[in-house]
Design an enzyme around this catalytic site. Sequence first.
Site, mmCIF file in Angstrom:
data_model
loop_
_atom_site.group_PDB
_atom_site.id
_atom_site.type_symbol
_atom_site.label_atom_id
_atom_site.label_comp_id
_atom_site.label_asym_id
_atom_site.label_seq_id
_atom_site.Cartn_x
_atom_site.Cartn_y
_atom_site.Cartn_z
ATOM 1 N N GLY A 83 0.352 -1.364 -0.292
ATOM 2 C CA GLY A 83 0.039 0.369 -0.328
ATOM 3 C C GLY A 83 0.607 1.417 0.329
ATOM 4 O O GLY A 83 0.229 2.205 0.169
ATOM 5 N N SER A 84 2.224 0.694 -0.421
ATOM 6 C CA SER A 84 3.060 2.850 -0.178
ATOM 7 C C SER A 84 2.650 3.682 -1.205
ATOM 8 O O SER A 84 2.592 5.117 -1.146
ATOM 9 C CB SER A 84 4.520 1.774 -0.264
ATOM 10 O OG SER A 84 5.086 1.778 -1.427
ATOM 11 N N TRP A 85 2.021 2.548 -2.571
ATOM 12 C CA TRP A 85 1.852 4.170 -3.160
ATOM 13 C C TRP A 85 -0.241 4.083 -3.402
ATOM 14 O O TRP A 85 0.308 5.668 -3.459
ATOM 15 C CB TRP A 85 2.012 3.387 -4.671
ATOM 16 C CG TRP A 85 2.889 3.110 -5.674
ATOM 17 C CD1 TRP A 85 4.558 2.855 -4.922
ATOM 18 C CD2 TRP A 85 3.352 2.934 -7.029
ATOM 19 N NE1 TRP A 85 5.462 2.765 -5.878
ATOM 20 C CE2 TRP A 85 4.783 2.938 -7.592
ATOM 21 C CE3 TRP A 85 2.513 3.044 -8.126
ATOM 22 C CZ2 TRP A 85 5.193 2.728 -8.509
ATOM 23 C CZ3 TRP A 85 2.748 3.148 -9.271
ATOM 24 C CH2 TRP A 85 4.429 2.458 -9.702
ATOM 25 N N LYS A 193 4.515 -0.389 -14.346
ATOM 26 C CA LYS A 193 5.412 -0.707 -14.158
ATOM 27 C C LYS A 193 6.310 -1.941 -15.258
ATOM 28 O O LYS A 193 4.958 -3.241 -15.744
ATOM 29 C CB LYS A 193 6.130 -1.791 -13.428
ATOM 30 C CG LYS A 193 7.244 -2.636 -12.801
ATOM 31 C CD LYS A 193 7.281 -3.007 -11.629
ATOM 32 C CE LYS A 193 7.087 -3.836 -10.599
ATOM 33 N NZ LYS A 193 7.201 -3.930 -9.356
HETATM 34 C C1 LIG Z 1 5.465 -4.789 -6.633
HETATM 35 S S1 LIG Z 1 4.604 -5.183 -5.453
HETATM 36 C C2 LIG Z 1 3.424 -3.521 -5.421
HETATM 37 C C3 LIG Z 1 3.620 -2.453 -4.549
HETATM 38 C C4 LIG Z 1 3.062 -1.371 -4.323
HETATM 39 N N1 LIG Z 1 3.197 -0.575 -5.194
HETATM 40 C C5 LIG Z 1 3.070 -0.275 -3.136
HETATM 41 O O1 LIG Z 1 3.843 0.262 -2.784
HETATM 42 O O2 LIG Z 1 3.304 -1.143 -1.887
HETATM 43 C C6 LIG Z 1 3.124 -6.376 -6.773
HETATM 44 C C7 LIG Z 1 1.808 -6.299 -6.172
HETATM 45 O O3 LIG Z 1 0.244 -6.616 -7.622
HETATM 46 C C8 LIG Z 1 0.358 -7.321 -7.577
HETATM 47 N N2 LIG Z 1 -0.450 -8.388 -8.563
HETATM 48 C C9 LIG Z 1 0.116 -9.336 -9.205
HETATM 49 N N3 LIG Z 1 -0.758 -10.288 -10.044
HETATM 50 C C10 LIG Z 1 -1.895 -9.399 -10.067
HETATM 51 C C11 LIG Z 1 -3.092 -9.509 -10.293
HETATM 52 N N4 LIG Z 1 -2.983 -9.694 -11.397
HETATM 53 N N5 LIG Z 1 -3.939 -8.836 -9.691
HETATM 54 C C12 LIG Z 1 -3.919 -7.412 -9.152
HETATM 55 N N6 LIG Z 1 -2.596 -7.595 -8.085
HETATM 56 C C13 LIG Z 1 -1.488 -8.606 -8.795
HETATM 57 C C14 LIG Z 1 0.976 -7.979 -6.377
HETATM 58 O O4 LIG Z 1 -0.035 -9.073 -5.179
HETATM 59 C C15 LIG Z 1 1.498 -7.451 -5.687
HETATM 60 O O5 LIG Z 1 1.111 -6.941 -4.392
#
Ligand SMILES: C[S@@+](CC[C@H](N)C(=O)[O-])C[C@H]1O[C@@H](n2cnc3c(N)ncnc32)[C@H](O)[C@@H]1O
Length: 249
Positions: A83-85, A193
Amino acid sequence: MQLSNSLICRNLNFSRMFFLVNCLKRLKSSQQWLSRQNADPYVEKAKIYNYRCRSAFKLLEMNEKAKILFPGQTVIDLGACPGSWTQVAVQKTNADGADSSKPKGTVLAIDKLQIFPIEGATIMSNMDFSTIDAHDKVIQALNGMKVDLVLSDMAPSATGVRELDKDRIIGLCYMAIRFAALVTRIDGNLLFKVWDGKEVPILEMDLGRFYKSIKIMKPKASRSDSSEKFILARGFRGIQRPLENGRWG
Ligand SMILES: C[S@@+](CC[C@H](N)C(=O)[O-])C[C@H]1O[C@@H](n2cnc3c(N)ncnc32)[C@H](O)[C@@H]1O
């Protein structure tokens, strides 16, 4: 019979050895991860500023350069857990109403994992965004409201097979692009990304049909040994939709 017994013993020894080697490998990579975390200034900074993870600084840095987040905006954050974004988006759009002199924004955070509540954000957890059904649910939740900015930090969990992992993130990128095209207001933006590779120029070309400008960003907070990059597509041109009379408009 004797032969098959010795074969079973040899197989058992082999699988035990395989298991042990795997454990050692995992231990080594966890130790490497720990020492990298301990040496990382952004991990420390995230604790100080109360962000849920270091990724916050990637978005803060890109926003500093590109100026994409403003008070009053409607923002969707895909792949938002932990949740940081979302925390950054809430602060910058004033979605928690912390500054009463500025317009209040709206932030919707979506992930297939559980996201713990963030004041000012609407959370949609346990939602796999690789399904069109998920897109429909979010569109319903928006209730006709158009979006200023779609963010996607979605990344699949790595299988270790490079090509397969790349295909999966590209799939998620196209899902984000498709969704953004349905909900973004004219001139709105999309930031997502990607992992660097030969698919990136194709993505850029495809985006060029819908957005006025495309820019690749690699913030300092993104580790230099990571192939992650961010694509910022600005100035959504809109899409043609079928009209009731059968024409396109
Ligand atoms: C790098 S983390 C995101 C970190 C977030 N931006 C933060 O700042 O806290 C990537 C996230 O993408 C989610 N993710 C990957 N595939 C997904 C999907 N098909 N549907 C929803 N979320 C997905 C993962 O569960 C993970 O929590």
